[in-house]
Design a protein around this motif. Structure first.
Motif, short mmCIF file in Angstrom:
data_model
loop_
_atom_site.label_atom_id
_atom_site.label_comp_id
_atom_site.label_asym_id
_atom_site.label_seq_id
_atom_site.Cartn_x
_atom_site.Cartn_y
_atom_site.Cartn_z
N PRO A 1 0.83 -1.21 0.00
CA PRO A 1 0.00 0.00 0.00
C PRO A 1 0.86 1.26 0.00
N PRO A 2 0.32 2.39 -0.47
CA PRO A 2 1.08 3.63 -0.45
C PRO A 2 1.34 4.11 0.97
N ALA A 3 2.52 4.66 1.20
CA ALA A 3 2.86 5.21 2.51
C ALA A 3 2.24 6.60 2.65
N LEU A 4 1.65 6.86 3.81
CA LEU A 4 1.06 8.17 4.09
C LEU A 4 1.80 8.84 5.23
N THR A 5 1.94 10.15 5.14
CA THR A 5 2.46 10.88 6.28
C THR A 5 1.37 10.99 7.34
N ALA A 6 1.75 11.37 8.54
CA ALA A 6 0.77 11.53 9.61
C ALA A 6 -0.26 12.59 9.24
N ALA A 7 0.19 13.66 8.57
CA ALA A 7 -0.74 14.72 8.19
C ALA A 7 -1.71 14.24 7.12
N GLN A 8 -1.22 13.48 6.15
CA GLN A 8 -2.10 12.96 5.11
C GLN A 8 -3.14 12.00 5.69
N ARG A 9 -2.69 11.15 6.60
CA ARG A 9 -3.63 10.21 7.21
C ARG A 9 -4.68 10.94 8.03
#
Length: 238
Positions: free
Chosen positions: A18-26
């Motif tokens: 799966p694509p990695a998300l930053t904490a802000a994106q999540r």
């Protein structure tokens, strides 16, 4: 982006992470998802197959990279710097024995209210570690056909058709079902709708119609799935 329709003779599927998300994106994704559920409580965060990428070789071959996500990742679309998330979906062209084609209008509780499209939906992933292949697609599209129209067609009776790229970059796999009498298609949908409404459930299609030409399709009141006119044109021989 406009929809495209491809004839494919060879398919290869590869699962990726799966694509990695930053904490802000999540955090933004979760906030958007919560707002979407508040607006439409019927939404659920179930597992889906997401399109990670694809490559065509110019000779009928298509290689597809896919990953396991959940529905909430769809709200990443439009977020700045967020990874692109597209879907893998299936759809089935259900003809009747007089040559017309069944299409349905999505109900107000779905993710695309008022849109006309064939029966189908976003693909669900196979079991952990299991391969994605046309047998998985057939089983899923047979279930969608039954759940949306009441027509129970055996998975192995569904014939693979062209592949579509829709206007949002999602990849769809079309199948063609065996023809059925028009009266049977109408009666099965009507019975399904009655049963679901009686149990307190809104049918996914609030209306189905049988169309006999691309011009009849364009005359339907409301938006069409971006690939529907291409698929119907191919079916009617345009």
């Amino acid at each position: 982006m406009t929809a495209e329709l491809w004839d494919v003779s060879r398919l290869r599927f590869e699962e990726t992470d799966p694509p990695a998300l930053t904490a802000a994106q999540r955090a933004r994704m979760d906030h958007r998802w919560a707002a979407a559920v508040t607006a439409n409580p019927t939404l659920f965060d179930g597992p889906v197959v997401a399109l990670a990428g694809f490559e065509r070789d110019g000779a009928g071959g298509l290689s597809v990279s896919w990953t396991r996500l959940t529905y909430r990742y769809r709200v990443l679309r439009g977020l700045p710097d967020a990874p692109a998330v597209a879907a893998l979906f299936v759809a089935v062209l259900q003809p009747c024995d007089d040559g017309r084609l069944l299409v349905g209008r999505m109900s107000s509780t779905t993710s695309a209210p008022g849109r006309w499209q064939p029966p189908g939906g976003t693909l669900e992933p196979p079991g952990e570690g299991a391969a994605l292949d046309l047998d998985v697609f057939r089983l899923h599209v047979a279930r969608e056909l039954a759940e949306e129209t009441g027509s129970d067609t055996a998975a192995d009776a569904l014939v693979p058709g062209p592949v579509v790229l829709d206007d949002r970059g999602s990849l769809g796999f079309l199948f063609v079902a065996p023809p059925r009498p028009a009266c049977e298609l109408r009666e099965r949908y009507a019975q399904l709708a009655r049963d679901e409404i009686a149990s307190g459930v809104d049918p996914e299609f609030d209306r189905v119609v049988l169309i006999g030409s691309s011009s009849e399709l364009r005359a339907l009141p409301g938006p069409l799935a971006s690939y529907l006119e291409l698929a119907a044109g191919r079916f009617f021989g345009a």
